[in-house]
Write an enzyme that holds these catalytic residues in place. Structure first.
Site: not given
Ligand code: GLP
Length: 242
Positions: A70, A137, A139, A144
């Site tokens: 992404d 959440n 995702h 989402e």
């Molecule tokens: C981000 C990314 C995800 C990631 C998630 C968790 O926004 N789009 O690919 O896995 O949120 O992030 P973190 O590892 O900082 O908790």
């Protein structure tokens, strides 16, 4: 736990990072020029640092083709908050990667960019492993919570909970982009193997809901229960509710 899910519980973040790197590097050594999927976020940062150490010790990552999950939209590639910037600094340069792909946060037409990215993925050849983190959440990528799973790459508004969670990385919460480009659930599920990294007590409930709860688009990561080969590397805190 379902039989398709292999769980490694590690003592802490450092051990999780090391284990994740070992598993990933082993896959690359077996198939050096296949396609691999990368994730951003705080969780895999330690693993990426471990991969750089493995490169210094002789593992060659340079032949692989990579696809990121992404990117924020709109965002310039050279913006320090872009996922491109994150990847260049932490992964592409340290591992010597050149065949890299991310959705383009500067594309004039986000829908057309998603279509183009979907086509690149479709022509990627053997897709050996997708690295994943999980949002607070549930995702995966920027898929989402919703009332249906979206298969194809898509241009999405970020959930308020994601904007809030990611605000910690920006000087000011108003700077968090409101939209993103993300691969869809189909691309994630097409990887032969999923490597899901999860760290911290704050992820314990969502990890348990994802792996042991109902399969529902309101918890996007729950779809992983239907993937044939998922390896979860969690630290103790994140695995506490499993
Ligand atoms: C981000 C990314 C995800 C990631 C998630 C968790 O926004 N789009 O690919 O896995 O949120 O992030 P973190 O590892 O900082 O908790």
């Amino acid at each position: 736990m379902l039989r398709n899910i292999k769980l490694h519980v590690e003592a802490d973040y450092a051990a999780m990072s090391k284990k994740g790197a070992e598993i990933f590097a082993e896959a690359v050594r077996a198939k050096p020029s296949a396609a691999y999927g990368f994730a951003t976020g705080s969780t895999p940062e330690g693993m990426y640092a471990e991969l750089a150490k493995l490169r210094a010790a002789g593992t060659d990552f340079s032949q692989m083709t990579t696809f990121n999950l992404d990117e924020y939209y709109p965002i310039k590639a050279d913006d320090p908050q872009s996922y491109y910037f994150y990847m260049k600094q932490r992964v592409f340069d340290p591992l010597g990667l050149t065949k890299t792909n991310l959705p383009n946060g500067e594309a004039p037409d986000p829908e057309a960019e998603c279509e183009a990215y979907e086509n690149k993925l479709a022509n990627a050849g053997e897709f050996v492993m997708q690295i994943l983190g999980i949002g607070n959440n549930g995702h995966i990528g920027f898929n989402e919570p919703a009332d249906r799973f979206v298969c194809r790459a898509n241009y999405v508004p970020l959930a308020p909970s994601t904007i809030e969670a990611n605000a910690r990385l920006f000087d000011n919460p108003s700077q968090v982009p409101r939209h993103a480009l993300t691969v869809g659930i189909h691309s994630i599920m097409m990887a032969k193997r999923i490597l899901l990294l999860v760290s911290g007590a704050g992820k314990a409930d969502i990890l348990a809901a994802s792996l042991q709860g109902d399969i529902t688009p309101s918890v996007p990561a729950s779809i992983l229960q239907l993937h044939p080969c998922v390896t979860v590397v969690a630290d103790k805190a994140a695995a506490a509710k499993l």
